[in-house]
Motif scaffolding. Structure first.
Motif, PDB file in Angstrom:
ATOM      1  N   SER A   1      -3.403   2.783   0.971  1.00  0.00           N
ATOM      2  CA  SER A   1      -2.019   2.578   1.399  1.00  0.00           C
ATOM      3  C   SER A   1      -1.149   2.063   0.260  1.00  0.00           C
ATOM      4  O   SER A   1       0.054   2.326   0.215  1.00  0.00           O
ATOM      5  N   THR A   2      -1.744   1.321  -0.681  1.00  0.00           N
ATOM      6  CA  THR A   2      -0.990   0.819  -1.839  1.00  0.00           C
ATOM      7  C   THR A   2      -1.162   1.715  -3.061  1.00  0.00           C
ATOM      8  O   THR A   2      -0.625   1.426  -4.125  1.00  0.00           O
TER       9      THR A   2
ATOM     10  N   ASP B   1      -3.700   2.172  -4.925  1.00  0.00           N
ATOM     11  CA  ASP B   1      -4.475   1.560  -6.006  1.00  0.00           C
ATOM     12  C   ASP B   1      -5.788   2.310  -6.203  1.00  0.00           C
ATOM     13  O   ASP B   1      -6.879   1.737  -6.162  1.00  0.00           O
TER      14      ASP B   1
END
Length: 346
Positions: A185-186, A188
Motif C-alpha cells: 500500500s505504501t 515500499d
C-alpha cells in the motif's frame, strides 16, 4: 481481504457486478459520522474491510449524474445531495479448496512464500474460475494458511493478471499478511516487469504519469484520463529495438489495475504483443509477419512478465529479492528477434 486484492477480480467476474446507488441526505449526515459506517449499513452482506477495498479500487465513486461533486473520503460523510455509486462484485464461495497444482517455489519460510506464477494461472477463485487457481495450489502446499487475510483469498496481498507470469509473494501468517499489505500500500517494494510491445516511437527511457480508472464505456477495461482515476506512475526503458517490436523493461512506482498494459497502449501507443484487451493480436501478427505468426500463433496471453520482486521481510527484516526469466515462448520470440537483428547487421 487487503486493500490490494481487488485488483483482483478477474474480468470474468466483472460481468456479474451489480451497481448500487445511494443519495446522501441531511438525515444520513446526522446519523453517520463516517462514510464507511454508512456503507456498512447500506450495503448489506459485506464487511467494512471488504467495502474499504472496493473504495480503494475505485469501485465506490460519485455517480456521473451526481449534482454535487466532492472528494469522497471514508472518514467523513459526503455532502447532502451527493449520489454515490457502489460496484459490488458477486459473492464467491465461502472457502476455496486445496488442489494439488504444481508450484515453482522460489523461497519459503514460516511466514511467507515466493512463487513464480505461470501465465494462464488465475490468482484466486472468481466466477468462471472457482478452481485451478494459485489460491487452490497454495492451500494444498500450505496446510494451515486458510483464513490468513481472507478466507476467500488466503494469503494473497497482490495479484498478477491471468496472462501475466512472474514473481508473487503470499503470506503464511496473519502478522506477515498485515506487514505485506502495508508494504504494497505504501509501495515500499521493488517491482520490475518486462514485455514485448509493438514498435512505434518512444524515447529510450522515460516516466509515464497519469490517472487510471475504470473505463465508463467498458467495465472490463481501465483507462487514463478518467475524472475519478488514481495516480499511476510507470518508469520504462527500452532494452532492445527490433524491426517491428521492442523489448522493454518497466519499474512500477504504483500498482494500479492493468497499469503497464494501459500505459503502453494509451500513452506510448505501443500495445503489448498478444494483449487482446488493449490491442489487436490479429493486426499485430499481420504487422510482425508470417515468421512471427508461426511462432506465436495461438498463444492467448500478453507477452508481459513480472521478473523482479524485492522487499524487506515484514517479520525478519531481511532484504529479499527474486528475479525469474520469462516463460519459454517469450524467450523464444526474443531469441529469434535478436538473431534477425544480427543477420540484418551482417
Amino acid at each position: 481481504m487487503n486493500d490490494l486484492e481487488k485488483d483482483q477480480i478477474d474480468s470474468s467476474a466483472e460481468d456479474s457486478e451489480q451497481f448500487l446507488t445511494f443519495t446522501i441526505t441531511n438525515e444520513d449526515r446526522e446519523t453517520y459520522k463516517r462514510f464507511d459506517q454508512y456503507l456498512a449499513e447500506k450495503v448489506e452482506g459485506y464487511s467494512r474491510t471488504f467495502l474499504k477495498n472496493l473504495f480503494l479500487k475505485d469501485q465506490i465513486t460519485l455517480s456521473e449524474d451526481s449534482p454535487v461533486q466532492a472528494k469522497i473520503e471514508l472518514k467523513k460523510m459526503p455532502p447532502a445531495g451527493a449520489i454515490v455509486q457502489v460496484e459490488v462484485p458477486p459473492l464467491l464461495p465461502s472457502t476455496a479448496l486445496p488442489e494439488n497444482i504444481p508450484l515453482e517455489i522460489l523461497y519459503e519460510d514460516e511466514h511467507l512464500v515466493f512463487v513464480n506464477k505461470p501465465a494462464g494461472l488465475v490468482t484466486h477463485p472468481a466466477p468462471g474460475n472457482y478452481t485451478g487457481t494459485l489460491v487452490n495450489a497454495i492451500l494444498y502446499h500450505c496446510k494451515d494458511i486458510q483464513g490468513i487475510g481472507d478466507q476467500k483469498r488466503p494469503g494473497i496481498v497482490h495479484r498478477l493478471d491471468k496472462g501475466t507470469s512472474g514473481v508473487m509473494v503470499i503470506a503464511k501468517t496473519q502478522a506477515c499478511h498485515e506487514g505485506l499489505v502495508l508494504l504494497f500500500s505504501t509501495h515500499d517494494i521493488e517491482r520490475y516487469y518486462e514485455a514485448l510491445v509493438m514498435r512505434y516511437k518512444c524515447q529510450s527511457y522515460g516516466t509515464i504519469e497519469s490517472n487510471i480508472g475504470r473505463d465508463p464505456n467498458n467495465r472490463l477495461k481501465m483507462k487514463t484520463g478518467t475524472t475519478r482515476g488514481k495516480p499511476a506512475i510507470t518508469n520504462y526503458k527500452v532494452l532492445e529495438l527490433f524491426d517491428k517490436h521492442v523489448h522493454m523493461e518497466f519499474k512500477l512506482e504504483t500498482g494500479r489495475t492493468h497499469q503497464i498494459r494501459v500505459h503502453t497502449s494509451e500513452i506510448l501507443r505501443m500495445p503489448i504483443i498478444g494483449d487482446s484487451t488493449y490491442g489487436s493480436p490479429n493486426e499485430q501478427m499481420m504487422k510482425l509477419g508470417a515468421d512471427y505468426k508461426e511462432i506465436i500463433d495461438g498463444y492467448p496471453y500478453p507477452f508481459l512478465h513480472a521478473k523482479v520482486l524485492g522487499l524487506v521481510h515484514p517479520i525478519t527484516k531481511e532484504k529479499l529479492r527474486f528475479e525469474v526469466p520469462p516463460p519459454p515462448l517469450f524467450q523464444k520470440v526474443l531469441e529469434y528477434s535478436k538473431k534477425k537483428n544480427e543477420d540484418a547487421a551482417q
